[in-house]
Motif scaffolding. Structure first.
Motif, PDB file in Angstrom:
ATOM      1  N   GLY A  34       0.808  -1.216   0.000  1.00 22.97           N
ATOM      2  CA  GLY A  34       0.000   0.000   0.000  1.00 22.97           C
ATOM      3  C   GLY A  34       0.843   1.269   0.000  1.00 22.97           C
ATOM      4  N   ALA A  35       1.962   1.244   0.715  1.00 25.27           N
ATOM      5  CA  ALA A  35       2.792   2.446   0.837  1.00 25.27           C
ATOM      6  C   ALA A  35       3.733   2.646  -0.345  1.00 25.27           C
ATOM      7  CB  ALA A  35       3.603   2.382   2.131  1.00 25.27           C
ATOM      8  N   TYR A  36       4.254   1.542  -0.890  1.00 27.47           N
ATOM      9  CA  TYR A  36       5.307   1.659  -1.906  1.00 27.47           C
ATOM     10  C   TYR A  36       4.955   1.030  -3.249  1.00 27.47           C
ATOM     11  CZ  TYR A  36       7.844   2.770   2.346  1.00 27.47           C
ATOM     12  OH  TYR A  36       8.233   3.324   3.530  1.00 27.47           O
ATOM     13  N   GLY A  37       3.792   0.374  -3.348  1.00 28.10           N
ATOM     14  CA  GLY A  37       3.369  -0.208  -4.613  1.00 28.10           C
ATOM     15  C   GLY A  37       4.116  -1.462  -5.028  1.00 28.10           C
ATOM     16  N   VAL A  38       4.809  -2.097  -4.089  1.00 26.92           N
ATOM     17  CA  VAL A  38       5.544  -3.322  -4.388  1.00 26.92           C
ATOM     18  C   VAL A  38       4.613  -4.509  -4.148  1.00 26.92           C
ATOM     19  CG1 VAL A  38       7.592  -4.686  -3.829  1.00 26.92           C
ATOM     20  CG2 VAL A  38       7.678  -2.203  -3.665  1.00 26.92           C
TER      21      VAL A  38
END
Length: 154
Positions: A34-38
């Motif tokens: 959610g935070a980094y799109g990984v």
């Protein structure tokens, strides 16, 4: 390296309870996605592979899971405060309630080590850990993490 460079405010979460270390790793992976799109499954797999080499519970209720993740560009972190500690196979056999995960690019060398050193050194401070445990609000936790470092520099 500084906390403000390592962690996004959206990568901080309070979890009321989790059933196991593996479930916690899922929570970390979802938070990082959610935070980094990984990709969360990719993160989970890398964290579990690293954990199989040896537990990353460092004692005093703190765990520092970390892994090299294909497809990320820079070292990043995620922080979870657990309201109910979970067994993490820590070196002191105490359950964990403070978890700071570090994700590094596959080719990251010294930056990965600098991030681990920063987080490890900071979370050895029992005063900082007490502050974190006493403030179960994600925005406050982010502020505590990033301001602690600023006050030490001043």
């Amino acid at each position: 390296m500084k906390f403000v460079d390592l962690i996004s405010p959206t990568a901080v979460k309070v979890v009321s309870s989790t059933s196991s270390k593996k479930r916690l790793m899922h929570d970390i992976s979802d938070l990082a996605e959610g935070a980094y799109g990984v990709n969360a499954p990719r993160i989970l797999e890398a964290l579990m592979e690293r954990e199989a080499l040896g537990p990353t519970g460092v004692g005093h209720g703190v765990a520092l899971p970390h892994a090299r993740i294909p497809g990320i560009d820079e070292v990043a972190g995620a922080f979870i405060l657990l309201e109910k500690p979970v067994d993490f196979d820590a070196v002191d056999r105490q359950p964990v309630d403070i978890v700071f995960a570090i994700f590094a690019p596959e080719e990251a060398g010294v930056e990965h080590l600098k991030a681990l050193a920063l987080v490890s050194r900071s979370l050895r401070d029992q005063g900082l850990c007490a502050k974190l445990r006493a403030n179960p609000v994600p925005t406050t936790l982010y502020t505590i993490l990033t301001e602690t470092e600023a006050s030490k520099a001043a």
